[in-house]
Design an enzyme around this catalytic site. Structure first.
Site, PDB file in Angstrom:
ATOM      1  N   HIS A   1       5.609  -8.053 -11.633  1.00 10.54           N
ATOM      2  CA  HIS A   1       6.347  -6.683 -12.691  1.00 10.54           C
ATOM      3  C   HIS A   1       5.288  -6.573 -14.219  1.00 10.54           C
ATOM      4  O   HIS A   1       4.529  -5.711 -13.967  1.00 10.54           O
ATOM      5  CB  HIS A   1       7.103  -6.414 -12.413  1.00 10.54           C
ATOM      6  CG  HIS A   1       8.304  -5.686 -11.423  1.00 10.54           C
ATOM      7  ND1 HIS A   1       8.078  -6.630 -10.522  1.00 10.54           N
ATOM      8  CD2 HIS A   1       8.493  -4.692 -11.692  1.00 10.54           C
ATOM      9  CE1 HIS A   1       9.010  -5.759  -9.657  1.00 10.54           C
ATOM     10  NE2 HIS A   1       9.133  -4.299 -10.513  1.00 10.54           N
TER      11      HIS A   1
ATOM     12  N   ASP B   1       7.335  -3.065  -3.325  1.00 12.36           N
ATOM     13  CA  ASP B   1       8.448  -2.968  -4.526  1.00 12.36           C
ATOM     14  C   ASP B   1       9.270  -4.169  -4.482  1.00 12.36           C
ATOM     15  O   ASP B   1       9.357  -5.677  -4.828  1.00 12.36           O
ATOM     16  CB  ASP B   1       8.886  -1.642  -5.627  1.00 12.36           C
ATOM     17  CG  ASP B   1       9.392  -2.142  -6.537  1.00 12.36           C
ATOM     18  OD1 ASP B   1       8.935  -3.126  -6.843  1.00 12.36           O
ATOM     19  OD2 ASP B   1      10.598  -1.170  -6.677  1.00 12.36           O
TER      20      ASP B   1
ATOM     21  N   HIS C   1       2.039  -5.534 -12.717  1.00  8.15           N
ATOM     22  CA  HIS C   1       2.064  -4.072 -12.816  1.00  8.15           C
ATOM     23  C   HIS C   1       1.952  -3.257 -14.104  1.00  8.15           C
ATOM     24  O   HIS C   1       1.192  -2.149 -14.269  1.00  8.15           O
ATOM     25  CB  HIS C   1       3.084  -3.550 -11.675  1.00  8.15           C
ATOM     26  CG  HIS C   1       3.733  -2.010 -11.739  1.00  8.15           C
ATOM     27  ND1 HIS C   1       4.591  -1.864 -13.335  1.00  8.15           N
ATOM     28  CD2 HIS C   1       3.590  -1.426 -11.817  1.00  8.15           C
ATOM     29  CE1 HIS C   1       4.472  -0.669 -13.381  1.00  8.15           C
ATOM     30  NE2 HIS C   1       4.000  -0.019 -12.075  1.00  8.15           N
TER      31      HIS C   1
ATOM     32  N   HIS D   1       3.683   2.878  -7.475  1.00 12.04           N
ATOM     33  CA  HIS D   1       4.645   1.253  -7.973  1.00 12.04           C
ATOM     34  C   HIS D   1       4.643   0.566  -7.379  1.00 12.04           C
ATOM     35  O   HIS D   1       3.973  -0.856  -7.897  1.00 12.04           O
ATOM     36  CB  HIS D   1       5.447   2.020  -8.830  1.00 12.04           C
ATOM     37  CG  HIS D   1       7.100   0.930  -9.416  1.00 12.04           C
ATOM     38  ND1 HIS D   1       6.812  -0.018 -10.509  1.00 12.04           N
ATOM     39  CD2 HIS D   1       7.791  -0.072  -8.713  1.00 12.04           C
ATOM     40  CE1 HIS D   1       7.624  -0.753 -11.301  1.00 12.04           C
ATOM     41  NE2 HIS D   1       7.764  -0.837  -9.838  1.00 12.04           N
TER      42      HIS D   1
END
Length: 286
Positions: A254, A171, A257, A271
């Site tokens: 992101h 991340d 994601h 995540h």
């Protein structure tokens, strides 16, 4: 558009800091609603309760239902009101922390965020990611303020599964690449303005820390050791990445994601693992 820099009011990191939680709650509220999973309470509940023995504040534990959804937030808001809780404490992983921030937002109360893992950059931000009850991305909830306190007990975090901290590195890895892409495009950020030099510098420091200490921290964690490299990676995953993404911007990593959360085949991935894949895709796009 003005440059805006967001950060939590106070960031605290060190061994056994959860044992002092009561003293941190006391100046902010009289009764804390502590949101935690049953397994999380088993791990750190006694440590937290011990810290309230000398404090004037009270605490009420409540189990987290497993998803940061509107229904769960509404349930906890009602529970806090019914029990006279005037401060919210989230103890656990990213979804619990986002839930605690959202509950505090609707109650207009202070919030203390206590990660037991270093797997995402969610703790420091004025943002909650809401999902549907079955785990699909729903929306971003932008909050009025960042958490009052982010409290990192590195003894607890170092004892968590290594895969979670490595996921946090995934991340955090996106932070600098997304920040630089936003800067190059003269884009806006989650803080509501443009990124400034400070946010971009922290995003770059986040990347440099991962490169310098990431492998060393993984080796140390596999041996159960809390070393300076582990402390550095916990700070990079949480504070540097948290401020870096919020004050410098998000980009393709992101967004990709968020799309992957729609695929049942990806529900078993963390995540940060999905974000790391998104970072590779962003670099290919660039």
């Amino acid at each position: 558009m003005a440059a805006i820099f967001n950060s939590p009011s106070k960031y605290i990191q060190g061994p056994d800091e959860l044992a002092k939680l009561g003293s941190y709650v006391e100046p902010l509220g009289a009764k804390a609603l502590v949101i935690v999973t049953p397994s999380g309470k088993k791990r750190v509940g006694a440590k937290i309760e011990g810290g309230f023995v000398e404090a004037k504040a009270e605490l009420l534990f409540e189990d987290f239902n497993g998803e940061c959804s509107k229904g769960e937030v509404d349930r906890l808001v009602a529970l806090a009101r019914d029990n006279g809780c005037d401060i919210i404490v989230g103890v656990g992983g990213g979804k619990i922390l986002d839930t605690a921030k959202a509950v505090a937002y609707y109650l207009e109360s202070p919030v203390i965020i206590c990660p037991t893992i270093a797997s995402t950059d969610a703790p420091c931000s004025a943002l909650s990611v809401l999902y549907t009850d079955d785990g699909q991305f729903d929306k971003y909830l932008f909050l009025k303020a960042n958490p009052n306190i982010v409290l990192m007990d590195t003894m607890v975090i170092a004892a968590s599964p290594v895969r979670l901290t490595v996921s946090g590195m995934g991340d955090a890895l996106a932070t600098y690449f997304e920040a630089q892409a936003t800067h190059d495009a003269d884009g806006g950020t989650c803080a509501g303005g443009k990124g400034g030099m400070a946010g971009l510098a922290l995003a770059k420091l986040c990347y440099e820390t991962l490169m310098a200490d990431g492998v060393k921290a993984k080796v140390a964690l596999e041996k159960g050791a809390l070393t300076p490299a582990v402390e550095h990676i916990i700070e990079a995953n949480t504070l540097l990445s948290g401020i870096g993404f919020e004050s410098s911007g998000l980009a393709a990593a992101h967004a990709i994601h968020n799309g992957l959360t729609m695929l049942p085949e990806c529900h078993g991935m963390y995540h940060g693992e999905k974000v790391a894949f998104g970072t590779i895709v962003q670099l290919v796009l660039e």
